[in-house]
Write a protein that holds these residues in place. Sequence first.
Motif, short mmCIF file in Angstrom:
data_model
loop_
_atom_site.label_atom_id
_atom_site.label_comp_id
_atom_site.label_asym_id
_atom_site.label_seq_id
_atom_site.Cartn_x
_atom_site.Cartn_y
_atom_site.Cartn_z
N LEU A 1 -3.53 -6.97 -4.68
CA LEU A 1 -4.29 -6.69 -3.46
C LEU A 1 -5.68 -7.32 -3.53
O LEU A 1 -6.17 -7.87 -2.54
CB LEU A 1 -4.39 -5.18 -3.23
CG LEU A 1 -3.11 -4.49 -2.79
CD1 LEU A 1 -3.29 -2.98 -2.79
CD2 LEU A 1 -2.66 -4.98 -1.43
N GLN B 1 -2.77 -3.32 -7.66
CA GLN B 1 -4.19 -3.40 -7.31
C GLN B 1 -4.74 -4.80 -7.54
O GLN B 1 -5.54 -5.30 -6.75
CB GLN B 1 -4.97 -2.35 -8.09
CG GLN B 1 -4.70 -0.95 -7.60
CD GLN B 1 -5.27 0.13 -8.49
OE1 GLN B 1 -5.65 -0.12 -9.64
NE2 GLN B 1 -5.31 1.35 -7.99
N GLU C 1 0.83 -1.21 0.00
CA GLU C 1 0.00 0.00 0.00
C GLU C 1 0.86 1.26 0.00
O GLU C 1 0.47 2.27 -0.57
CB GLU C 1 -0.95 -0.03 1.18
CG GLU C 1 -2.02 -1.09 1.03
CD GLU C 1 -2.94 -1.20 2.22
OE1 GLU C 1 -2.80 -0.41 3.17
OE2 GLU C 1 -3.81 -2.08 2.20
N ASP D 1 -7.29 -10.29 -1.09
CA ASP D 1 -8.56 -10.17 -0.39
C ASP D 1 -9.44 -11.39 -0.65
O ASP D 1 -10.12 -11.87 0.25
CB ASP D 1 -9.31 -8.90 -0.82
CG ASP D 1 -8.71 -7.65 -0.22
OD1 ASP D 1 -7.91 -7.77 0.73
OD2 ASP D 1 -9.04 -6.55 -0.71
N LEU E 1 1.79 1.92 -3.49
CA LEU E 1 0.65 2.55 -4.18
C LEU E 1 0.64 4.06 -3.94
O LEU E 1 0.43 4.84 -4.87
CB LEU E 1 -0.67 1.96 -3.69
CG LEU E 1 -1.21 0.74 -4.38
CD1 LEU E 1 -2.49 0.26 -3.69
CD2 LEU E 1 -1.46 0.97 -5.83
N ILE E 2 0.87 4.45 -2.72
CA ILE E 2 0.88 5.87 -2.37
C ILE E 2 2.03 6.58 -3.06
O ILE E 2 1.86 7.67 -3.63
CB ILE E 2 0.95 6.05 -0.84
CG1 ILE E 2 -0.34 5.54 -0.20
CG2 ILE E 2 1.21 7.50 -0.47
CD1 ILE E 2 -0.27 5.40 1.30
#
Length: 98
Positions: free
Chosen positions: A47, A44, A2, A51, A5-6
């Motif tokens: 991720l 993405q 994450e 999930d 991603l940022i």
Amino acid sequence: MEILLIELGAQRQKLLDAHYAGAIPIDLLRNEQSPIAGQLQRIQEQLKSGDADFEPARSVLADTLELTRHPRGLPAGKRLYQATVQPGNLPQDIHRRR
């Protein structure tokens, strides 16, 4: 992941800001944005797949928590997670116990 991603989002925004300021032409912006977009998409997807791997566990946990809220039984119409083990699939010594 994450954090990456940022960081990629910030890098993308810096390029866009530089273009708006007239520092880089549109063709260079496109060339620089393309690999960033590909990396963002791959992250993405990873991720999302992560999930999906946890969904069965989340379902069992939700049922367990529901049982703790209703120790005398579940509300009418509420169905618990069904175990996939059938009596015929259990080891023979379990069936012989009395």
